[in-house]
Design an enzyme around this catalytic site. Structure first.
Site, PDB file in Angstrom:
ATOM      1  CG  PHE A 169     -24.585 -12.238  16.407  1.00 25.17           C
ATOM      2  CD1 PHE A 169     -23.918 -13.012  16.413  1.00 25.17           C
ATOM      3  CD2 PHE A 169     -25.101 -11.715  17.792  1.00 25.17           C
ATOM      4  CE1 PHE A 169     -23.570 -13.794  17.442  1.00 25.17           C
ATOM      5  CE2 PHE A 169     -24.584 -12.500  18.825  1.00 25.17           C
ATOM      6  CZ  PHE A 169     -23.828 -13.600  18.822  1.00 25.17           C
ATOM      7  CE  LYS A 193     -32.052  -3.874  12.685  1.00 24.36           C
ATOM      8  NZ  LYS A 193     -30.774  -4.240  12.855  1.00 24.36           N
ATOM      9  CD  GLU A 196     -26.931  -3.511  15.039  1.00 24.82           C
ATOM     10  OE1 GLU A 196     -27.605  -4.501  14.626  1.00 24.82           O
ATOM     11  OE2 GLU A 196     -26.919  -3.257  16.224  1.00 24.82           O
ATOM     12  CB  SER A 246     -31.503 -10.614  23.560  1.00 30.29           C
ATOM     13  OG  SER A 246     -31.606  -9.281  23.369  1.00 30.29           O
ATOM     14  CB  CYS A 301     -31.613 -19.399  20.400  1.00 29.28           C
ATOM     15  SG  CYS A 301     -32.510 -20.139  18.874  1.00 29.28           S
ATOM     16  CD  GLU A 402     -29.411 -15.964  25.516  1.00 27.52           C
ATOM     17  OE1 GLU A 402     -30.005 -14.956  25.541  1.00 27.52           O
ATOM     18  OE2 GLU A 402     -29.715 -16.878  24.639  1.00 27.52           O
TER      19      GLU A 402
HETATM   20  P1  NAD Z   1     -30.053  -8.600  20.033  1.00 23.66           P
HETATM   21  O1  NAD Z   1     -31.575  -8.470  20.832  1.00 23.66           O
HETATM   22  O2  NAD Z   1     -28.933  -7.743  20.572  1.00 23.66           O
HETATM   23  O3  NAD Z   1     -30.529  -7.974  18.597  1.00 23.66           O
HETATM   24  C1  NAD Z   1     -31.394  -8.447  17.761  1.00 23.66           C
HETATM   25  C2  NAD Z   1     -32.050  -7.384  16.785  1.00 23.66           C
HETATM   26  O4  NAD Z   1     -32.565  -6.445  17.494  1.00 23.66           O
HETATM   27  C3  NAD Z   1     -30.956  -6.801  16.005  1.00 23.66           C
HETATM   28  O5  NAD Z   1     -31.385  -6.791  14.520  1.00 23.66           O
HETATM   29  C4  NAD Z   1     -30.545  -5.395  16.619  1.00 23.66           C
HETATM   30  O6  NAD Z   1     -30.081  -4.468  15.685  1.00 23.66           O
HETATM   31  C5  NAD Z   1     -31.779  -5.071  17.282  1.00 23.66           C
HETATM   32  N1  NAD Z   1     -31.626  -4.247  18.338  1.00 23.66           N
HETATM   33  C6  NAD Z   1     -30.776  -4.464  19.221  1.00 23.66           C
HETATM   34  N2  NAD Z   1     -31.036  -3.625  20.373  1.00 23.66           N
HETATM   35  C7  NAD Z   1     -32.207  -2.920  20.001  1.00 23.66           C
HETATM   36  C8  NAD Z   1     -32.820  -1.751  20.761  1.00 23.66           C
HETATM   37  N3  NAD Z   1     -32.408  -1.297  22.025  1.00 23.66           N
HETATM   38  N4  NAD Z   1     -33.798  -1.442  20.260  1.00 23.66           N
HETATM   39  C9  NAD Z   1     -34.289  -2.017  19.175  1.00 23.66           C
HETATM   40  N5  NAD Z   1     -33.676  -2.848  18.392  1.00 23.66           N
HETATM   41  C10 NAD Z   1     -32.519  -3.245  18.880  1.00 23.66           C
HETATM   42  O7  NAD Z   1     -29.609 -10.082  19.840  1.00 23.66           O
HETATM   43  P2  NAD Z   1     -28.255 -10.749  19.115  1.00 23.66           P
HETATM   44  O8  NAD Z   1     -27.126 -10.446  20.223  1.00 23.66           O
HETATM   45  O9  NAD Z   1     -28.327 -10.018  17.828  1.00 23.66           O
HETATM   46  O10 NAD Z   1     -28.591 -12.013  19.156  1.00 23.66           O
HETATM   47  C11 NAD Z   1     -28.435 -13.131  20.043  1.00 23.66           C
HETATM   48  C12 NAD Z   1     -29.852 -13.212  20.999  1.00 23.66           C
HETATM   49  O11 NAD Z   1     -30.871 -13.769  20.175  1.00 23.66           O
HETATM   50  C13 NAD Z   1     -29.552 -14.287  21.740  1.00 23.66           C
HETATM   51  O12 NAD Z   1     -30.393 -13.853  23.139  1.00 23.66           O
HETATM   52  C14 NAD Z   1     -30.701 -15.230  21.509  1.00 23.66           C
HETATM   53  O13 NAD Z   1     -30.823 -16.357  22.356  1.00 23.66           O
HETATM   54  C15 NAD Z   1     -31.450 -15.020  20.674  1.00 23.66           C
HETATM   55  N6  NAD Z   1     -32.067 -15.714  19.562  1.00 23.66           N
HETATM   56  C16 NAD Z   1     -33.207 -16.257  19.923  1.00 23.66           C
HETATM   57  C17 NAD Z   1     -33.586 -17.233  18.840  1.00 23.66           C
HETATM   58  C18 NAD Z   1     -34.907 -17.753  18.987  1.00 23.66           C
HETATM   59  O14 NAD Z   1     -35.485 -18.462  18.196  1.00 23.66           O
HETATM   60  N7  NAD Z   1     -35.683 -17.616  20.202  1.00 23.66           N
HETATM   61  C19 NAD Z   1     -33.076 -17.664  17.752  1.00 23.66           C
HETATM   62  C20 NAD Z   1     -31.786 -16.858  17.534  1.00 23.66           C
HETATM   63  C21 NAD Z   1     -31.107 -16.152  18.591  1.00 23.66           C
END
Ligand code: NAD
Length: 517
Positions: A169, A193, A196, A246, A301, A402
């Site tokens: 997000f 994808k 959401e 994450s 991040c 985090e």
């Molecule tokens: P998230 O992991 O909750 O979601 C990321 C994606 O995974 C979304 O598209 C979501 O729909 C999908 N998703 C969520 N739960 C899932 C599941 N159980 N099974 C399959 N798919 C699933 O992350 P977020 O809250 O949207 O974003 C924040 C996180 O992203 C933080 O941990 C941040 O550090 C990380 N991030 C990392 C970087 C990097 O470059 N390393 C960059 C940006 C964000």
């Protein structure tokens, strides 16, 4: 189709009694679609706390439809001359620049970040598009004449096929652009994808790509959650998956995707440390800590989460940071005077705030409590003021987890070596920074620190588009970082051709292994 019109004020109706709430659709085969699942999610405006849009949650059939469209588009797109693909991307880059304000406004309305920050993410994403327009040069292979008598050898890099990107997000435009720009330039077709929580930027981008001349089916968006992700991971026609999100989900994506035989790069969470040595310029370090800790409400991040204050720098540094906090202007992202907006959801805001209680209960000192900000108390939006927790130790939850919000923690250590040990022992290894005037110490730091991206007096060392982005340890699962040269490697595979043209004079039978003659 006008990108501005249909994505900013999309009022497509749904058959339910919720027709008043606009819908952010899928984008499949060049068309917006409501999808087949009948399941919808809610999208909130974080500044008001109100439900603003609905988003369809794709099922396996929706995903299959998008993959079929992408597979059908692949042969012609892969066969298009690289210069033609580059020109299309160049037109897209110009369109993104032209519509920067509208795209930033969409991001602000669903993510909450202030308009200037939203514009900044679009510009950084567009730099990756700019890099990708150099694809004709990047796809050039190597050629060696006469590797054997009458035999030549050369290398090609070819696209993989249908590839997918699953994005978080916190950068609803930039992270997708990190992925699809290079993937498409290299001749792949793409399924995005998006998160959401803020899905509308993806549709705006899809419409701009179409306007730029990307053929139908080359870029598709399926909205949704785990159901859509699992359908992507299991589908036999997906060749590669890029993920940013994450750490637990990144690990899951990597393990599941590779088990299904796909190439996977999965970037995870972070806990970025900023080490401040006793010789550092205190004002510069405090400015950097505040900017990198609270920019985008800490939902980056590459945000600085923990200040590691070495030796006697602790007290003056904490005082300098504390003095800056009341001046940070918090408000809706649409307010041109606001520097920090709300968090993405109420649930996330409350989780972030809970670390103030656990930090205090576990013995830390809460120097500034974001719950005292008037917007936290009075607004229906998901606001939280800025917080500073001092005298944190590595066993506390506010250090171990985090937090991903506007909470800076300070750990005090006695020596440089202790600071480096702390960073290297942390399970994450995304970004890290050191603040010092000592060039020798900085050089030693870059050598021995275990993180993928290192800043020297630079708090957020996000690499420019022609380097690659990625962390170490639990911040990346897979072998290749994102965008730049490693992104190109990820989205292409090498083929080595050894060729001889008929010369009946040299033809003979030889059962031995081919050797240089
Ligand atoms: P998230 O992991 O909750 O979601 C990321 C994606 O995974 C979304 O598209 C979501 O729909 C999908 N998703 C969520 N739960 C899932 C599941 N159980 N099974 C399959 N798919 C699933 O992350 P977020 O809250 O949207 O974003 C924040 C996180 O992203 C933080 O941990 C941040 O550090 C990380 N991030 C990392 C970087 C990097 O470059 N390393 C960059 C940006 C964000």
């Amino acid at each position: 189709m006008s990108a501005t019109k249909s994505s900013t004020a999309d009022d497509r109706a749904t058959p339910s009694d919720e027709t008043a709430i606009p819908l952010t659709p899928h984008f499949i085969g060049g068309q917006t679609r409501e999808g087949l699942s009948g399941r919808f999610g809610d999208v909130y405006n974080p500044a008001t706390g109100r439900r603003a849009r609905r988003v369809p949650m794709a099922n396996a059939a929706d995903v299959s439809e998008a993959i079929a469209a992408a597979a059908a588009a692949f042969p012609a797109w892969a066969a298009a001359p690289p210069l033609r693909r580059a020109r299309v991307l160049n037109r897209f880059r110009e369109l993104v620049d032209r519509h920067l304000t509208s795209l930033a406004a969409i991001i602000t309305s669903e993510h909450g970040k202030v308009a200037s920050d939203a514009a900044g993410e679009v510009q950084r994403g567009n730099e990756v598009v700019e890099f990708a327009t150099g694809i004709p040069q990047m796809l050039k292979g190597e050629f060696t004449e006469e590797v054997g008598t009458g035999v030549d050898c050369y290398s090609l890099r070819q696209p993989l096929g249908v590839v997918a990107g699953i994005t978080p997000f916190n950068f609803p435009a930039m992270v997708p652009m990190w992925m699809f720009a290079t993937a498409i330039a290299a001749g792949n077709t793409f399924i995005l994808k998006p998160s959401e929580k803020d899905p509308s930027a993806s549709i705006f981008l899809a419409e701009l790509l179409a306007e730029a001349g990307v053929p139908a089916g080359v870029f598709n968006v399926v909205q949704g959650d785990k159901v859509a992700v699992d359908a992507i991971l299991q589908h036999p026609d997906i060749e590669a998956v890029s993920f940013v999100g994450s750490t637990p989900i990144a690990r899951y994506i990597y393990e599941t995707g590779t088990k299904a035989g796909k190439r996977v790069q999965a970037l995870g969470g972070a806990k970025n440390h900023m080490i401040v040595l006793p010789d550092a310029d205190i004002d510069m370090a405090a400015d950097a800590a505040v900017s990198a800790g609270f920019g985008s409400a800490g939902e980056r991040c590459m945000a600085i989460a923990t200040i590691v204050a070495v030796g006697e720098v602790g007290d003056p540094l904490v005082d300098a940071i504390t003095a800056r906090l009341p001046k940070i202007r918090i408000g809706p992202g649409t307010d041109p005077n606001a520097e920090m907006g709300p968090l993405v959801t109420g649930q996330h805001r409350d989780k972030v705030a809970s670390y103030l209680d656990s930090g205090e209960a576990q013995g830390a000192t809460v120097v500034a409590d974001g719950r005292e900000h008037p917007l936290y108390k009075e607004s229906d939006g998901f606001f939280l003021g800025v917080s500073l927790i001092d005298k944190v130790t590595p066993s506390m939850d506010c250090y171990r987890d985090e937090i991903f919000g506007p909470v800076l923690t300070v750990i005090r250590v006695k020596t440089y070596d202790e600071a480096v040990r702390l960073v290297n022992d942390n399970p994450y290894g995304n970004g890290t920074a050191i603040f010092t005037r000592d060039g020798g110490a900085a050089r030693q730091f870059q050598f021995e620190i275990n993180a993928g991206m290192v800043g020297i007096n630079v708090p957020i060392p996000v690499p420019v588009a022609y380097y690659s982005f990625g962390g170490w340890k639990n911040s990346l699962f897979g072998d290749l970082h994102m965008y730049g040269p490693e992104g190109l490697q990820f989205y292409t595979r090498a083929k080595i051709v050894t060729s001889r043209w008929p010369d009946p004079g040299t033809s003979k039978i030889d059962l031995g292994f081919p050797r240089t003659r």
